[in-house]
Motif scaffolding. Structure first.
Motif: not given
Length: 366
Positions: A171-176
């Motif tokens: 989620x940190x790498x891709x919060x979407x």
């Protein structure tokens, strides 16, 4: 007259809470070892913070429950309705996070049940870290659940920046990644759920502002439920004066209004005193204009540095030629998240994303 010291947050999970959890376990199952739980949970409790106590109590439960996870979780689920505070339920729910990663299906069912009594938003994080695709798929199903607590868990548990929670690398790498969940909840009838969706989107704004504005531009603003989410999801970008975010809530970047007076009094205070911030604003627009008025305090820091924080003041419509006086009081006191230092504190009045007036006050020693 003496003032009472406010209770510490961690004391919510103190000896009385342990007794309540122990009683709940003993009442629902003869296989729950009440004495073993109390001994393990009490050992070293005093030195722990609130979330450390959550994890400590969850591990203490393992000493009192059957070794078989399936049987243990049946007892945990039966205990939850007998608890008397949401944080007690959070601690009991944490048992699933710390001991149920090997049985995902059973654990997901348990979390959907247990979240009704406190919240499972912290307990879901290790499952997201272990297998984000599988866990998000289950949470997407939760977003259509009949129970608002389960729907909220789908949004809150997958927040990229969930406070107090363990970070989830994906989620940190891709919060979407949880976007389908948010789409499913954008018209949710529950304010409890909508607030979570707005907070989740505001998390995304801090890392992917363009993605957020692009997505919200496609959402229907004629639905009051969705419009509320959009306004609150954009709060960080609005405080930053983001032109596209302001446009989404019907506000232009900059304003035809004029600030006739802006003051901060008194000009010198000590820690614990209050300042009064006030402004007179007059419209020079040919018609009614929507104004978003905030103020920014540049807090003095050590080594002559400063740190700014924006506060909401008021959002309103101002007619052509009309005038308004705005005011607010703010006590200058320390918080766990903000320590004050002596020195000059600059204050700015921000109207529709632009600084339109400045003042200052001094924080004195002692």
């Amino acid at each position: 007259m003496t003032s009472e010291t406010p209770p510490l947050l961690k004391d919510i999970l103190g000896p009385q809470a342990l007794a309540t959890i122990a009683d709940a376990g003993a009442l629902v199952s003869r296989r729950f070892d009440r004495a073993a739980f109390l001994q393990a949970a009490s050992d070293g409790l005093d030195t722990l913070s609130i979330m450390e106590r959550v994890r400590h109590i969850a591990d203490a439960l393992s000493t009192a429950l059957p070794a078989d996870y399936g049987r243990a979780i049946e007892i945990v689920r039966a205990m939850a309705p007998r608890l008397t505070h949401g944080f007690q339920a959070v601690a009991v729910t944490e048992f699933v996070a710390r001991h149920g990663l090997a049985d995902v299906e059973t654990s997901m069912d348990a979390l959907a049940d247990l979240t009704r009594f406190g919240t499972a938003e912290f307990a879901i994080r290790p499952f997201l870290a272990q297998d984000s695709a599988r866990t998000l798929a289950v949470m997407a199903q939760w977003s259509r659940h009949d129970d608002e607590h389960v729907r909220r868990l789908a949004s809150e548990g997958s927040r990229p920046r969930l406070p107090w929670a363990a970070p989830v690398p994906v989620l940190k790498a891709d919060p979407t990644l949880a976007a389908p969940i948010l789409e499913a909840l954008k018209r949710d009838p529950s304010a409890y759920v909508r607030k979570s969706v707005a907070n989740h989107l505001n998390d995304i704004a801090k890392d992917r502002p363009d993605w957020l504005v692009d997505r919200l531009t496609q959402w229907p603003r004629d639905d009051g439920r969705t419009a509320w989410i959009i306004r609150h999801a954009l709060r960080t970008l609005i405080k930053q004066g983001d032109a596209r975010a302001l446009a989404l809530i019907g506000v232009g970047h900059g304003a035809a209004a004029e600030v006739r007076r802006f003051s901060v009094v008194p000009q010198a205070v000590k820690l614990g005193d209050a300042i009064a911030i006030s402004a007179d604003i007059v419209s020079n627009a040919p018609g009614t204009e929507r104004l978003v008025v905030d103020y920014r305090i540049h807090y003095a820091r050590a080594a002559r540095k400063s740190a700014a924080k924006v506060f909401k003041l008021r959002t309103f419509d101002l007619g052509a030629g009309e005038a308004v006086t705005l005011g607010i009081r703010q006590t200058i006191k320390d918080f766990s998240t903000r320590r004050h230092y002596p020195g000059t504190h600059a204050v700015e009045l921000i109207v529709n994303g632009q600084t339109m007036a400045r003042a200052a006050f001094d924080l004195l020693e002692g």
